[in-house]
Motif scaffolding. Structure first.
Motif, PDB file in Angstrom:
ATOM      1  N   SER A   1       0.846  -1.188   0.000  1.00  0.00           N
ATOM      2  CA  SER A   1       0.000   0.000   0.000  1.00  0.00           C
ATOM      3  C   SER A   1       0.884   1.241   0.000  1.00  0.00           C
ATOM      4  N   GLN A   2       0.250   2.376  -0.293  1.00  0.00           N
ATOM      5  CA  GLN A   2       1.015   3.607  -0.393  1.00  0.00           C
ATOM      6  C   GLN A   2       0.767   4.575   0.743  1.00  0.00           C
ATOM      7  N   ALA A   3      -0.400   4.487   1.386  1.00  0.00           N
ATOM      8  CA  ALA A   3      -0.736   5.488   2.405  1.00  0.00           C
ATOM      9  C   ALA A   3      -1.610   4.881   3.486  1.00  0.00           C
ATOM     10  N   PRO A   4      -1.528   5.407   4.707  1.00  0.00           N
ATOM     11  CA  PRO A   4      -2.488   5.019   5.734  1.00  0.00           C
ATOM     12  C   PRO A   4      -3.884   5.526   5.358  1.00  0.00           C
ATOM     13  N   TYR A   5      -4.881   4.762   5.716  1.00  0.00           N
ATOM     14  CA  TYR A   5      -6.261   5.171   5.447  1.00  0.00           C
ATOM     15  C   TYR A   5      -6.674   6.151   6.535  1.00  0.00           C
ATOM     16  N   ASP A   6      -6.386   7.425   6.283  1.00  0.00           N
ATOM     17  CA  ASP A   6      -6.605   8.442   7.306  1.00  0.00           C
ATOM     18  C   ASP A   6      -6.613   9.812   6.623  1.00  0.00           C
ATOM     19  N   GLY A   7      -7.137  10.796   7.316  1.00  0.00           N
ATOM     20  CA  GLY A   7      -7.065  12.173   6.871  1.00  0.00           C
ATOM     21  C   GLY A   7      -7.630  12.406   5.487  1.00  0.00           C
ATOM     22  N   ALA A   8      -6.924  13.231   4.711  1.00  0.00           N
ATOM     23  CA  ALA A   8      -7.405  13.615   3.387  1.00  0.00           C
ATOM     24  C   ALA A   8      -7.476  12.425   2.441  1.00  0.00           C
ATOM     25  N   ILE A   9      -6.570  11.443   2.602  1.00  0.00           N
ATOM     26  CA  ILE A   9      -6.583  10.275   1.721  1.00  0.00           C
ATOM     27  C   ILE A   9      -7.877   9.496   1.908  1.00  0.00           C
ATOM     28  N   ALA A  10      -8.274   9.296   3.151  1.00  0.00           N
ATOM     29  CA  ALA A  10      -9.529   8.576   3.418  1.00  0.00           C
ATOM     30  C   ALA A  10     -10.722   9.340   2.861  1.00  0.00           C
ATOM     31  N   GLU A  11     -10.716  10.655   3.023  1.00  0.00           N
ATOM     32  CA  GLU A  11     -11.836  11.457   2.518  1.00  0.00           C
ATOM     33  C   GLU A  11     -11.882  11.444   0.997  1.00  0.00           C
ATOM     34  N   LEU A  12     -10.724  11.501   0.368  1.00  0.00           N
ATOM     35  CA  LEU A  12     -10.680  11.436  -1.097  1.00  0.00           C
ATOM     36  C   LEU A  12     -11.240  10.113  -1.605  1.00  0.00           C
ATOM     37  N   LEU A  13     -10.875   9.021  -0.948  1.00  0.00           N
ATOM     38  CA  LEU A  13     -11.385   7.715  -1.363  1.00  0.00           C
ATOM     39  C   LEU A  13     -12.896   7.634  -1.200  1.00  0.00           C
ATOM     40  N   ARG A  14     -13.400   8.135  -0.079  1.00  0.00           N
ATOM     41  CA  ARG A  14     -14.852   8.102   0.133  1.00  0.00           C
ATOM     42  C   ARG A  14     -15.574   8.971  -0.887  1.00  0.00           C
ATOM     43  N   ALA A  15     -14.996  10.144  -1.174  1.00  0.00           N
ATOM     44  CA  ALA A  15     -15.620  11.040  -2.146  1.00  0.00           C
ATOM     45  C   ALA A  15     -15.608  10.429  -3.540  1.00  0.00           C
ATOM     46  N   PHE A  16     -14.508   9.780  -3.882  1.00  0.00           N
ATOM     47  CA  PHE A  16     -14.372   9.166  -5.199  1.00  0.00           C
ATOM     48  C   PHE A  16     -15.352   8.009  -5.369  1.00  0.00           C
ATOM     49  N   LYS A  17     -15.445   7.158  -4.353  1.00  0.00           N
ATOM     50  CA  LYS A  17     -16.281   5.963  -4.464  1.00  0.00           C
ATOM     51  C   LYS A  17     -17.769   6.263  -4.334  1.00  0.00           C
ATOM     52  N   ASP A  18     -18.121   7.079  -3.364  1.00  0.00           N
ATOM     53  CA  ASP A  18     -19.529   7.180  -2.977  1.00  0.00           C
ATOM     54  C   ASP A  18     -20.179   8.522  -3.257  1.00  0.00           C
ATOM     55  N   SER A  19     -19.402   9.540  -3.614  1.00  0.00           N
ATOM     56  CA  SER A  19     -19.987  10.858  -3.849  1.00  0.00           C
ATOM     57  C   SER A  19     -19.800  11.344  -5.276  1.00  0.00           C
ATOM     58  N   GLY A  20     -19.399  10.448  -6.152  1.00  0.00           N
ATOM     59  CA  GLY A  20     -19.285  10.819  -7.559  1.00  0.00           C
ATOM     60  C   GLY A  20     -18.172  11.781  -7.898  1.00  0.00           C
ATOM     61  N   ARG A  21     -17.167  11.890  -7.020  1.00  0.00           N
ATOM     62  CA  ARG A  21     -16.084  12.827  -7.284  1.00  0.00           C
ATOM     63  C   ARG A  21     -15.014  12.177  -8.165  1.00  0.00           C
ATOM     64  N   GLY A  22     -15.334  12.070  -9.452  1.00  0.00           N
ATOM     65  CA  GLY A  22     -14.400  11.493 -10.401  1.00  0.00           C
ATOM     66  C   GLY A  22     -13.107  12.268 -10.511  1.00  0.00           C
ATOM     67  N   ASP A  23     -13.118  13.576 -10.158  1.00  0.00           N
ATOM     68  CA  ASP A  23     -11.905  14.377 -10.246  1.00  0.00           C
ATOM     69  C   ASP A  23     -10.829  13.939  -9.253  1.00  0.00           C
ATOM     70  N   ALA A  24     -11.227  13.147  -8.241  1.00  0.00           N
ATOM     71  CA  ALA A  24     -10.240  12.619  -7.297  1.00  0.00           C
ATOM     72  C   ALA A  24      -9.499  11.427  -7.872  1.00  0.00           C
ATOM     73  N   GLY A  25     -10.027  10.835  -8.947  1.00  0.00           N
ATOM     74  CA  GLY A  25      -9.441   9.633  -9.517  1.00  0.00           C
ATOM     75  C   GLY A  25      -7.981   9.743  -9.899  1.00  0.00           C
ATOM     76  N   PRO A  26      -7.581  10.778 -10.666  1.00  0.00           N
ATOM     77  CA  PRO A  26      -6.173  10.873 -11.052  1.00  0.00           C
ATOM     78  C   PRO A  26      -5.226  10.960  -9.860  1.00  0.00           C
ATOM     79  N   HIS A  27      -5.648  11.642  -8.795  1.00  0.00           N
ATOM     80  CA  HIS A  27      -4.806  11.766  -7.605  1.00  0.00           C
ATOM     81  C   HIS A  27      -4.658  10.420  -6.903  1.00  0.00           C
ATOM     82  N   LEU A  28      -5.760   9.696  -6.748  1.00  0.00           N
ATOM     83  CA  LEU A  28      -5.715   8.397  -6.083  1.00  0.00           C
ATOM     84  C   LEU A  28      -4.962   7.372  -6.919  1.00  0.00           C
ATOM     85  N   ALA A  29      -5.073   7.480  -8.243  1.00  0.00           N
ATOM     86  CA  ALA A  29      -4.366   6.544  -9.119  1.00  0.00           C
ATOM     87  C   ALA A  29      -2.855   6.689  -8.978  1.00  0.00           C
TER      88      ALA A  29
END
Length: 237
Positions: free
Chosen positions: A61-89
């Motif tokens: 893995s690359q990062a702990p599931y915490d802070g902004a990383i956790a929020e980005l993942l939740r936003a990407f998966k469940d809130s339709g925030r496709g713009d977070a995809g390139p950052h998470l990739a």
């Protein structure tokens, strides 16, 4: 135009709020961007759940599931925030790079001119319909883009839904997922004799990765490893 691409264009043109912290009128605030850059430049690590379930694959893995990383993942998966995809990739790509460098089976396969089969963790059909997309597949495509060493294919499917995993203990998740995955038609052709790398957004109890590994090994994979964007530890059963 695909829905995801259209959403990303809208997010860039008319940002609603920061996907990491909710700050208004910016798609990605300075603080969350800095946290992401720190995560991208950090060393990837071998992630092991606590307790570690039997059959858990070597996972990087690359990062702990915490802070902004956790929020980005939740936003990407469940809130339709496709713009977070390139950052998470970018995080997933770094985790894959760490795996390829550290694991002998990966280095050996690539040295022989082979390719690693990258396998997205399958989603339940109900989740896919509700989201209208497959977030893990999207991240995987971006992470392996233009790589000649990695080939991404959907070779796993969820054969039965089971209960929603949210709120289940590690033991309950393991029981819930047992026998839940099957190979796709493509998988029956591609998996035998291959080194497979399962990708997912996060590793928590490890139950999903255990089931994916067991399914791929039973189908003839010579080894199964995994890479995730982030990892968290879950204590207790």
């Amino acid at each position: 135009m695909p829905l995801t691409a259209l959403q990303e264009i809208c997010d860039l043109a008319l940002p609603r709020s920061c996907a990491g912290c909710g700050e208004q009128r910016v798609a990605f605030c300075t603080q969350c961007r800095a946290e992401l850059e720190d995560a991208v430049t950090a060393e990837p690590f071998e992630a092991t759940p606590t307790p570690c379930p039997p059959g858990f694959p070597v996972t990087w893995s690359q990062a702990p599931y915490d802070g902004a990383i956790a929020e980005l993942l939740r936003a990407f998966k469940d809130s339709g925030r496709g713009d977070a995809g390139p950052h998470l990739a970018r995080l997933l790509r770094s985790a894959l790079a760490g795996l390829l460098e550290a694991e002998d089976s990966c280095r050996r396969e690539l040295a022989l001119g082979g390719q690693l089969l990258v396998v997205p963790m399958p989603s339940r059909s109900t989740s896919t319909r509700a989201r209208g997309r497959e977030p893990t597949v999207e991240l995987g495509r971006r992470a392996v883009d233009r790589s000649r060493r990695l080939v991404l294919r959907r070779v796993l499917r969820v054969a039965r839904s089971g209960r929603d995993q949210a709120g289940l203990s590690a033991h309950e998740r393991s029981v819930n997922l047992r026998g839940a995955m099957r190979l796709t038609g493509t998988g029956r052709t591609l998996v035998p004799g291959r080194v497979c790398v399962v990708i997912d957004d996060i590793v928590t109890t490890g139950s999903s990765l255990v089931e994916a590994r067991a399914t791929l090994l039973a189908a003839g994979a010579i080894e199964v490893l995994a890479a995730t964007v982030a990892a968290t530890q879950r204590r207790g059963t």
